[in-house]
Design a protein around this motif. Sequence first.
Motif, PDB file in Angstrom:
ATOM      1  N   LEU A  25       7.220   6.917   4.639  1.00 29.77           N
ATOM      2  CA  LEU A  25       5.737   6.427   4.139  1.00 29.77           C
ATOM      3  C   LEU A  25       5.412   7.460   3.179  1.00 29.77           C
ATOM      4  CD1 LEU A  25       4.578   6.266   7.874  1.00 29.77           C
ATOM      5  CD2 LEU A  25       5.161   4.469   6.408  1.00 29.77           C
ATOM      6  N   ALA A  26       5.515   6.654   1.613  1.00 34.96           N
ATOM      7  CA  ALA A  26       5.429   7.736   0.612  1.00 34.96           C
ATOM      8  C   ALA A  26       4.000   8.065   0.177  1.00 34.96           C
ATOM      9  CB  ALA A  26       6.117   7.247  -0.605  1.00 34.96           C
ATOM     10  N   ALA A  27       3.135   6.927   0.413  1.00 39.59           N
ATOM     11  CA  ALA A  27       1.870   6.861  -0.375  1.00 39.59           C
ATOM     12  C   ALA A  27       0.539   7.073   0.805  1.00 39.59           C
ATOM     13  CB  ALA A  27       1.455   5.761  -1.199  1.00 39.59           C
ATOM     14  N   GLU A  28      -0.560   7.596   0.374  1.00 36.99           N
ATOM     15  CA  GLU A  28      -1.622   7.968   1.062  1.00 36.99           C
ATOM     16  C   GLU A  28      -2.552   6.929   0.508  1.00 36.99           C
ATOM     17  OE1 GLU A  28      -4.759  10.984   0.598  1.00 36.99           O
ATOM     18  OE2 GLU A  28      -3.652  11.851   2.138  1.00 36.99           O
ATOM     19  N   ALA A  29      -3.457   6.124   1.418  1.00 35.93           N
ATOM     20  CA  ALA A  29      -4.416   4.985   0.805  1.00 35.93           C
ATOM     21  C   ALA A  29      -5.705   4.912   2.109  1.00 35.93           C
ATOM     22  CB  ALA A  29      -3.797   3.832   0.863  1.00 35.93           C
ATOM     23  N   PHE A  30      -6.781   4.572   1.426  1.00 40.46           N
ATOM     24  CA  PHE A  30      -7.994   4.638   2.353  1.00 40.46           C
ATOM     25  C   PHE A  30      -8.395   3.082   2.169  1.00 40.46           C
ATOM     26  CE2 PHE A  30      -8.946   9.020   3.513  1.00 40.46           C
ATOM     27  CZ  PHE A  30      -8.102   9.696   2.595  1.00 40.46           C
ATOM     28  N   LEU A  31      -8.670   2.470   3.367  1.00 47.44           N
ATOM     29  CA  LEU A  31      -9.062   1.125   3.814  1.00 47.44           C
ATOM     30  C   LEU A  31     -10.469   1.038   4.039  1.00 47.44           C
ATOM     31  CD1 LEU A  31      -5.919  -0.359   5.158  1.00 47.44           C
ATOM     32  CD2 LEU A  31      -6.269   0.250   2.946  1.00 47.44           C
ATOM     33  N   ASP A  39       2.249  -3.167  11.782  1.00 50.23           N
ATOM     34  CA  ASP A  39       3.151  -3.190  10.438  1.00 50.23           C
ATOM     35  C   ASP A  39       4.022  -2.224  10.333  1.00 50.23           C
ATOM     36  OD1 ASP A  39       2.092  -4.528   7.175  1.00 50.23           O
ATOM     37  OD2 ASP A  39       3.747  -3.174   7.607  1.00 50.23           O
ATOM     38  N   GLN A  40       5.253  -2.348  10.318  1.00 50.01           N
ATOM     39  CA  GLN A  40       6.171  -1.535  10.267  1.00 50.01           C
ATOM     40  C   GLN A  40       6.166  -0.426   9.018  1.00 50.01           C
ATOM     41  OE1 GLN A  40       8.827  -0.288  12.283  1.00 50.01           O
ATOM     42  NE2 GLN A  40       7.358  -1.334  13.613  1.00 50.01           N
ATOM     43  N   GLU A  41       5.418  -0.854   7.676  1.00 47.21           N
ATOM     44  CA  GLU A  41       5.172  -0.257   6.725  1.00 47.21           C
ATOM     45  C   GLU A  41       4.042   0.678   6.539  1.00 47.21           C
ATOM     46  OE1 GLU A  41       7.938  -3.382   4.123  1.00 47.21           O
ATOM     47  OE2 GLU A  41       7.585  -1.141   3.540  1.00 47.21           O
ATOM     48  N   LYS A  74       3.945  -0.534  -2.060  1.00 46.10           N
ATOM     49  CA  LYS A  74       3.217  -0.484  -3.164  1.00 46.10           C
ATOM     50  C   LYS A  74       2.037  -1.066  -3.319  1.00 46.10           C
ATOM     51  CE  LYS A  74       6.472   2.239  -4.846  1.00 46.10           C
ATOM     52  NZ  LYS A  74       6.347   3.644  -4.360  1.00 46.10           N
ATOM     53  N   PRO A  75       1.015  -0.903  -4.254  1.00 44.31           N
ATOM     54  CA  PRO A  75      -0.303  -1.358  -4.078  1.00 44.31           C
ATOM     55  C   PRO A  75      -0.236  -2.838  -3.855  1.00 44.31           C
ATOM     56  CG  PRO A  75      -0.597   0.344  -5.659  1.00 44.31           C
ATOM     57  CD  PRO A  75       1.255   0.312  -5.338  1.00 44.31           C
ATOM     58  N   PHE A  76       0.277  -3.618  -4.726  1.00 52.21           N
ATOM     59  CA  PHE A  76       0.251  -4.995  -4.586  1.00 52.21           C
ATOM     60  C   PHE A  76       0.983  -5.766  -3.365  1.00 52.21           C
ATOM     61  CE2 PHE A  76      -1.940  -7.340  -7.806  1.00 52.21           C
ATOM     62  CZ  PHE A  76      -1.786  -6.763  -8.952  1.00 52.21           C
ATOM     63  N   ASN A 135      -3.276   6.663  -3.394  1.00 51.55           N
ATOM     64  CA  ASN A 135      -2.919   7.999  -3.987  1.00 51.55           C
ATOM     65  C   ASN A 135      -4.084   8.279  -5.023  1.00 51.55           C
ATOM     66  OD1 ASN A 135      -0.620   8.771  -2.438  1.00 51.55           O
ATOM     67  ND2 ASN A 135       0.739   7.810  -3.746  1.00 51.55           N
ATOM     68  N   ASN A 136      -3.453   8.748  -6.017  1.00 54.83           N
ATOM     69  CA  ASN A 136      -4.810   9.245  -7.234  1.00 54.83           C
ATOM     70  C   ASN A 136      -4.404   8.178  -8.208  1.00 54.83           C
ATOM     71  OD1 ASN A 136      -5.677  11.436  -5.890  1.00 54.83           O
ATOM     72  ND2 ASN A 136      -4.014  12.364  -6.803  1.00 54.83           N
ATOM     73  N   GLU A 137      -4.133   6.972  -7.820  1.00 55.24           N
ATOM     74  CA  GLU A 137      -3.670   5.977  -8.757  1.00 55.24           C
ATOM     75  C   GLU A 137      -5.049   5.103  -9.231  1.00 55.24           C
ATOM     76  OE1 GLU A 137       0.597   4.854  -7.305  1.00 55.24           O
ATOM     77  OE2 GLU A 137      -0.455   3.186  -8.346  1.00 55.24           O
ATOM     78  N   ASN A 138      -5.267   4.809 -10.658  1.00 51.63           N
ATOM     79  CA  ASN A 138      -5.874   3.836 -11.184  1.00 51.63           C
ATOM     80  C   ASN A 138      -5.263   2.514 -11.571  1.00 51.63           C
ATOM     81  OD1 ASN A 138      -8.588   5.305 -11.623  1.00 51.63           O
ATOM     82  ND2 ASN A 138      -7.343   6.984 -12.170  1.00 51.63           N
ATOM     83  N   ILE A 139      -5.800   1.467 -10.982  1.00 49.45           N
ATOM     84  CA  ILE A 139      -5.445   0.144 -11.064  1.00 49.45           C
ATOM     85  C   ILE A 139      -6.280  -0.635 -11.468  1.00 49.45           C
ATOM     86  CG2 ILE A 139      -3.960  -1.953 -10.152  1.00 49.45           C
ATOM     87  CD1 ILE A 139      -2.301   0.134  -8.307  1.00 49.45           C
ATOM     88  N   ASN A 140      -6.338  -1.395 -12.852  1.00 46.90           N
ATOM     89  CA  ASN A 140      -7.526  -2.391 -13.145  1.00 46.90           C
ATOM     90  C   ASN A 140      -6.769  -3.751 -13.573  1.00 46.90           C
ATOM     91  OD1 ASN A 140      -9.805  -3.218 -13.458  1.00 46.90           O
ATOM     92  ND2 ASN A 140     -10.474  -1.458 -15.199  1.00 46.90           N
ATOM     93  N   LEU A 141      -6.502  -4.446 -12.532  1.00 49.96           N
ATOM     94  CA  LEU A 141      -5.836  -5.965 -12.958  1.00 49.96           C
ATOM     95  C   LEU A 141      -6.991  -6.848 -12.253  1.00 49.96           C
ATOM     96  CD1 LEU A 141      -2.145  -5.036 -11.934  1.00 49.96           C
ATOM     97  CD2 LEU A 141      -3.447  -5.350 -14.306  1.00 49.96           C
TER      98      LEU A 141
END
Length: 161
Positions: free
Chosen positions: A3-9, A32-34, A69-71, A105-111
């Motif tokens: 589990l590489a990334a940290e996220a908040f939902l 979810d295994q991931e 990954k995010p997507f 994480n600290n990612e910025n995604i704007n799609l």
Amino acid sequence: KHLAAEAFLSLGSNIEDRLAHLKEALELLEKDQEILLEKISSVYETAPVGYINQHPFLNVVVKITTSLKPFALLEHLQEIERAGGREREIRWGPRTIDLDILLYNNENINLEHLQIPHPRMFERGFVLIPFYEIEPGYQFSDGKSIVQYIEELTNKEGVQK
Ligand SMILES: Nc1nc2nc(S)n(CCO)c2c(=O)[nH]1
């Protein structure tokens, strides 16, 4: 689970048995295994924003670690929304369960289909308060603390009233 990334939902439900829908979504996340659920906020009953004459929501914020990954994470969340029988007829209409990615994480995604940080999270008390409960010391990439965003929102709402 690698589990590489940290996220908040943010999770929300405003129809039928709201608590059952939240519990079901949390169970699907944990299965979810991931995805690994690290922290879950209390459940908050909140006035609907962004749409008039809707029923009040129940909201929680969760912290996860994930190998997705995010997507891919977005796809897994949309699958859980479908499993929760979400009726997508009316945009912003009543929803059995709603899952939003707040931060990854600290990612910025704007799609078109994915904006991270969630573009409306800083105007949403139903996100900021549960977030503060589980991660009071969070520092955003702009250096601001979660408390500062809550204060800004409170001042703004104070002005509006
Ligand atoms: N209180 C509250 N209002 C909302 N408006 C929308 S749209 N949503 C769905 C989240 O995007 C909510 C929600 O979860 N809680």
